[in-house]
Design a protein around this motif. Structure first.
Motif, short mmCIF file in Angstrom:
data_model
loop_
_atom_site.label_atom_id
_atom_site.label_comp_id
_atom_site.label_asym_id
_atom_site.label_seq_id
_atom_site.Cartn_x
_atom_site.Cartn_y
_atom_site.Cartn_z
N SER A 183 4.50 -4.28 15.45
CA SER A 183 5.35 -3.27 15.10
C SER A 183 6.73 -3.32 15.89
O SER A 183 6.96 -4.00 16.74
N THR A 184 7.43 -2.35 15.48
CA THR A 184 8.96 -2.06 16.30
C THR A 184 8.81 -1.89 17.73
O THR A 184 9.72 -2.01 18.38
N ASP A 185 7.95 -1.28 17.81
CA ASP A 185 7.54 -0.83 19.54
C ASP A 185 6.67 -2.02 20.30
O ASP A 185 6.24 -1.62 21.25
N GLY A 186 6.55 -3.25 19.74
CA GLY A 186 5.81 -4.22 20.29
C GLY A 186 4.38 -4.18 20.18
O GLY A 186 3.61 -5.11 20.84
N ARG A 187 3.68 -3.31 19.35
CA ARG A 187 2.29 -2.92 19.19
C ARG A 187 1.85 -4.17 18.24
O ARG A 187 2.29 -4.26 17.23
N LYS A 188 0.86 -4.88 18.58
CA LYS A 188 0.22 -5.58 17.71
C LYS A 188 -1.13 -5.11 16.87
O LYS A 188 -1.62 -4.33 17.56
N ILE A 189 -1.09 -5.39 15.65
CA ILE A 189 -2.25 -4.96 14.79
C ILE A 189 -2.99 -6.09 14.10
O ILE A 189 -1.95 -6.94 13.83
N HIS A 190 -4.21 -6.31 14.18
CA HIS A 190 -4.82 -7.43 13.41
C HIS A 190 -5.37 -6.84 11.97
O HIS A 190 -5.89 -5.84 12.25
N LEU A 191 -5.18 -7.75 11.17
CA LEU A 191 -5.76 -7.14 9.76
C LEU A 191 -7.19 -7.08 9.68
O LEU A 191 -7.70 -6.00 9.11
N SER A 192 -7.65 -7.88 10.59
CA SER A 192 -9.14 -7.76 10.61
C SER A 192 -9.74 -6.54 11.29
O SER A 192 -10.83 -6.01 11.03
N ASP A 193 -8.91 -5.78 11.91
CA ASP A 193 -9.14 -4.52 12.65
C ASP A 193 -9.24 -3.53 11.54
O ASP A 193 -9.59 -2.25 12.13
N LYS A 204 -10.55 -3.42 8.69
CA LYS A 204 -11.67 -3.09 7.72
C LYS A 204 -11.98 -1.73 7.72
O LYS A 204 -11.98 -1.02 8.84
N GLY A 205 -12.35 -1.03 6.34
CA GLY A 205 -12.83 0.08 6.31
C GLY A 205 -11.49 1.18 5.81
O GLY A 205 -11.64 2.33 5.64
N LYS A 206 -10.43 0.46 5.86
CA LYS A 206 -9.12 1.17 5.47
C LYS A 206 -8.60 0.35 4.28
O LYS A 206 -8.76 -1.08 3.98
N VAL A 207 -7.98 1.09 3.30
CA VAL A 207 -6.80 0.31 2.34
C VAL A 207 -5.84 0.00 3.03
O VAL A 207 -5.11 0.75 3.63
N ASN A 261 -0.30 10.65 5.55
CA ASN A 261 -1.52 11.40 6.27
C ASN A 261 -2.97 10.94 5.91
O ASN A 261 -3.86 11.70 6.54
N ASN A 262 -3.06 10.25 4.73
CA ASN A 262 -4.45 9.47 4.70
C ASN A 262 -4.89 8.60 5.58
O ASN A 262 -4.11 7.53 5.76
N LYS A 263 -5.69 8.88 6.32
CA LYS A 263 -6.06 8.09 7.58
C LYS A 263 -6.71 6.87 6.96
O LYS A 263 -7.29 5.79 7.76
N ASN A 264 -7.24 7.01 5.65
CA ASN A 264 -7.73 5.48 5.13
C ASN A 264 -6.97 4.56 4.47
O ASN A 264 -7.36 3.72 3.72
N ILE A 265 -5.75 4.81 4.47
CA ILE A 265 -4.63 4.08 3.96
C ILE A 265 -3.66 3.68 4.97
O ILE A 265 -2.96 4.43 5.63
N THR A 276 3.88 -7.96 -2.70
CA THR A 276 3.01 -6.65 -2.42
C THR A 276 1.48 -7.34 -2.66
O THR A 276 1.22 -7.49 -3.66
N THR A 277 0.63 -6.66 -1.68
CA THR A 277 -0.75 -7.13 -1.64
C THR A 277 -1.54 -5.76 -1.15
O THR A 277 -1.21 -5.16 -0.17
N ILE A 278 -2.69 -5.51 -2.06
CA ILE A 278 -3.26 -4.30 -1.78
C ILE A 278 -4.80 -4.90 -1.35
O ILE A 278 -5.42 -5.64 -2.16
N LEU A 279 -5.27 -4.61 -0.23
CA LEU A 279 -6.67 -5.04 0.12
C LEU A 279 -7.54 -3.67 0.02
O LEU A 279 -6.96 -2.71 0.61
N ASP A 280 -8.83 -3.80 -0.13
CA ASP A 280 -9.65 -2.91 -0.27
C ASP A 280 -10.43 -2.55 1.02
O ASP A 280 -9.91 -3.22 2.09
N LYS A 281 -11.13 -1.66 1.30
CA LYS A 281 -11.71 -1.38 2.56
C LYS A 281 -12.71 -2.73 3.16
O LYS A 281 -12.93 -2.48 4.23
N THR A 282 -13.03 -3.50 2.27
CA THR A 282 -13.81 -4.85 2.62
C THR A 282 -12.89 -5.89 3.09
O THR A 282 -13.18 -6.70 3.64
N GLY A 283 -11.43 -5.62 2.83
CA GLY A 283 -10.53 -6.53 3.40
C GLY A 283 -10.44 -7.55 2.00
O GLY A 283 -9.66 -8.74 2.51
N ARG A 284 -10.71 -7.32 1.01
CA ARG A 284 -10.46 -8.20 -0.18
C ARG A 284 -9.25 -7.92 -0.76
O ARG A 284 -8.87 -6.54 -1.28
#
Length: 190
Positions: free
Chosen positions: A63-73, A75-78, A107-111, A157-165
């Motif tokens: 991210s712009t603040d240097g925080r790293k996120i892993h796509l694998s983390d 899972k459970g979110k769109v 504000n949707n915590k699942n997306i 643009t790609t959308i992944l479901d909650k299972t990462g697919r």
């Protein structure tokens, strides 16, 4: 002299000038594409019968603040992922619609939205987002990206479901302010 100042000659000259502006000015191209989006062109193909893919390999974004996120983390979110560049008129054209979608879903915590700089010039992309008052979260790649997410074409643009697919993939610009996208994302995020 009056022969050259006829209305038809002036109109031809203006038309030729407009074509030149569209050919050489990315911002003008973006405005034209955005206008075409508003009249119903460039709608995303929301074919809900798309067969789900295998899970996407892990990708790391920063991210712009240097925080790293892993796509694998995530899972459970769109996950809504968009690859774009500041020099790309179709990318610029679709950004307001993506920002509008983000505003409705932030504000949707699942997306999760991941807007990825493909310029490889992060400061330029950050400046672009600030100048245009886009509030979507901006990231850059911190690892390799699999071809399932982006090929040689942007915007992608790609959308992944909650299972990462992968449940949606769009190469080229689209109008993401389409209510069908909002409805679809809310439905799969439940």
């Amino acid at each position: 002299m009056t022969k050259f100042l006829k209305t038809s000659n002036l109109l031809n000259g203006l038309f030729f000038l407009a074509v030149l502006v569209l050919l050489f000015n990315p911002s003008a191209k973006a405005v034209m594409i955005r206008g075409l989006m508003k009249v119903g062109l460039f709608q995303p193909d929301m074919d809900m019968s798309v067969e789900k893919s295998a899970a996407v390999p892990d990708v790391i974004f920063q991210s712009t603040d240097g925080r790293k996120i892993h796509l694998s983390d995530l899972k459970g979110k769109v996950v809504f992922i968009n690859f774009w560049a500041t020099w790309c008129p179709p990318c610029i054209a679709e950004m307001p619609s993506i920002n509008s979608l983000y505003q409705k879903l932030k504000n949707n915590k699942n997306i999760v939205f991941i807007i990825v700089d493909a310029d490889r010039n992060f400061s330029k992309s950050v400046s672009f987002m600030q100048k245009n008052r886009f509030t979507m979260p901006l990231y850059q790649l911190a690892s390799n990206v699999p071809p399932e997410l982006v090929s040689n074409a942007i915007p992608a643009t790609t959308i992944l479901d909650k299972t990462g697919r992968i449940v949606f993939h769009q190469n080229g610009s689209a109008d993401y302010s389409n209510p069908k996208i909002l409805e679809y994302l809310n439905r799969i995020a439940k």
